[in-house]
Design an enzyme around this catalytic site. Sequence first.
Site, PDB file in Angstrom:
ATOM      1  N   GLY A  21      32.788  35.454  39.635  1.00 49.35           N
ATOM      2  CA  GLY A  21      32.893  36.189  38.384  1.00 49.35           C
ATOM      3  C   GLY A  21      33.812  35.515  37.387  1.00 49.35           C
ATOM      4  O   GLY A  21      34.715  34.772  37.757  1.00 49.35           O
ATOM      5  N   ARG A  22      33.530  35.795  36.133  1.00 47.68           N
ATOM      6  CA  ARG A  22      34.370  35.339  35.029  1.00 47.68           C
ATOM      7  C   ARG A  22      34.486  36.516  34.082  1.00 47.68           C
ATOM      8  O   ARG A  22      33.485  37.113  33.709  1.00 47.68           O
ATOM      9  CB  ARG A  22      33.740  34.164  34.296  1.00 47.68           C
ATOM     10  CG  ARG A  22      33.618  32.916  35.139  1.00 47.68           C
ATOM     11  CD  ARG A  22      32.822  31.863  34.368  1.00 47.68           C
ATOM     12  NE  ARG A  22      32.440  30.769  35.223  1.00 47.68           N
ATOM     13  CZ  ARG A  22      33.054  29.597  35.256  1.00 47.68           C
ATOM     14  NH1 ARG A  22      34.072  29.369  34.467  1.00 47.68           N
ATOM     15  NH2 ARG A  22      32.646  28.650  36.064  1.00 47.68           N
ATOM     16  N   GLY A  23      35.706  36.843  33.731  1.00 44.47           N
ATOM     17  CA  GLY A  23      35.934  37.962  32.828  1.00 44.47           C
ATOM     18  C   GLY A  23      36.701  37.513  31.615  1.00 44.47           C
ATOM     19  O   GLY A  23      36.862  36.321  31.361  1.00 44.47           O
ATOM     20  N   GLY A  24      37.213  38.469  30.871  1.00 45.52           N
ATOM     21  CA  GLY A  24      37.971  38.161  29.674  1.00 45.52           C
ATOM     22  C   GLY A  24      39.295  37.497  29.993  1.00 45.52           C
ATOM     23  O   GLY A  24      39.853  36.784  29.167  1.00 45.52           O
ATOM     24  N   GLY A  26      40.115  35.941  33.375  1.00 41.96           N
ATOM     25  CA  GLY A  26      40.162  34.837  34.317  1.00 41.96           C
ATOM     26  C   GLY A  26      38.927  34.689  35.168  1.00 41.96           C
ATOM     27  O   GLY A  26      37.855  35.195  34.833  1.00 41.96           O
ATOM     28  N   LYS A  43      41.604  36.110  42.554  1.00 40.90           N
ATOM     29  CA  LYS A  43      41.501  36.211  41.094  1.00 40.90           C
ATOM     30  C   LYS A  43      42.624  35.392  40.468  1.00 40.90           C
ATOM     31  O   LYS A  43      43.776  35.483  40.899  1.00 40.90           O
ATOM     32  CB  LYS A  43      41.618  37.677  40.690  1.00 40.90           C
ATOM     33  CG  LYS A  43      41.434  37.946  39.225  1.00 40.90           C
ATOM     34  CD  LYS A  43      41.468  39.449  38.993  1.00 40.90           C
ATOM     35  CE  LYS A  43      41.345  39.781  37.516  1.00 40.90           C
ATOM     36  NZ  LYS A  43      41.364  41.230  37.302  1.00 40.90           N
ATOM     37  N   ASP A 143      39.501  50.957  32.527  1.00 38.45           N
ATOM     38  CA  ASP A 143      38.340  50.063  32.415  1.00 38.45           C
ATOM     39  C   ASP A 143      37.269  50.413  33.445  1.00 38.45           C
ATOM     40  O   ASP A 143      36.696  49.533  34.081  1.00 38.45           O
ATOM     41  CB  ASP A 143      38.791  48.604  32.582  1.00 38.45           C
ATOM     42  CG  ASP A 143      37.788  47.616  31.995  1.00 38.45           C
ATOM     43  OD1 ASP A 143      36.929  48.024  31.180  1.00 38.45           O
ATOM     44  OD2 ASP A 143      37.866  46.428  32.347  1.00 38.45           O
TER      45      ASP A 143
END
Length: 183
Positions: A21-24, A26, A43, A143
């Site tokens: 995964g890639r988020g806002g 990291g 993470k 969130d």
Amino acid sequence: MVWAEGKEIQSGKYVIDSVIGRGGFGITYKALNIPLKQYVVIKTPYEYRKNNADYPQYVKRFTREARILARLSKAPHPHIVEVNDFFFEGDVPCLVMSHIPGSNLWDMVRKGQRLPESRAVEYIQQVGSALSFLHNSGLIHRDVYPKNIMMRSNHKAILIDFGIAGEIVPLMMSSALFGNQSF
């Protein structure tokens, strides 16, 4: 820089398997804990953020997430991801959590998987139970949306990603908007 498959970290304790995964904030990796022979999730913040003047704030927020999850993991809730470790690999902070095999609720729905009403109610109750636990601990997630709800094959929903969680404060004291504005 993204860690490549096979990269050893923490003197070989963990071996990177893949980016999941890639988020806002990291990157999230699936990794193998060699001594325990079990998969975990690691993470890390994006490396490019190091050049940002606010990077110390990012690290502080990231460390706060680790502490929140560690506090919750002392008396684990069955529908909240557990933290296993926190360390720095060089100057990169790393949060290690339980690996939850399966997909997130967003992917399930996007693929057209329809949920029977009874199953949807079950998931709502599970996430609601996790949120009640958080609130009773003085925390708010900020969130909760389908991508942050992992679905185990045994029909258990697990709440993940506490990056913007915070302590409950009176509304008058918090003027900033937090969370995923789409949800």
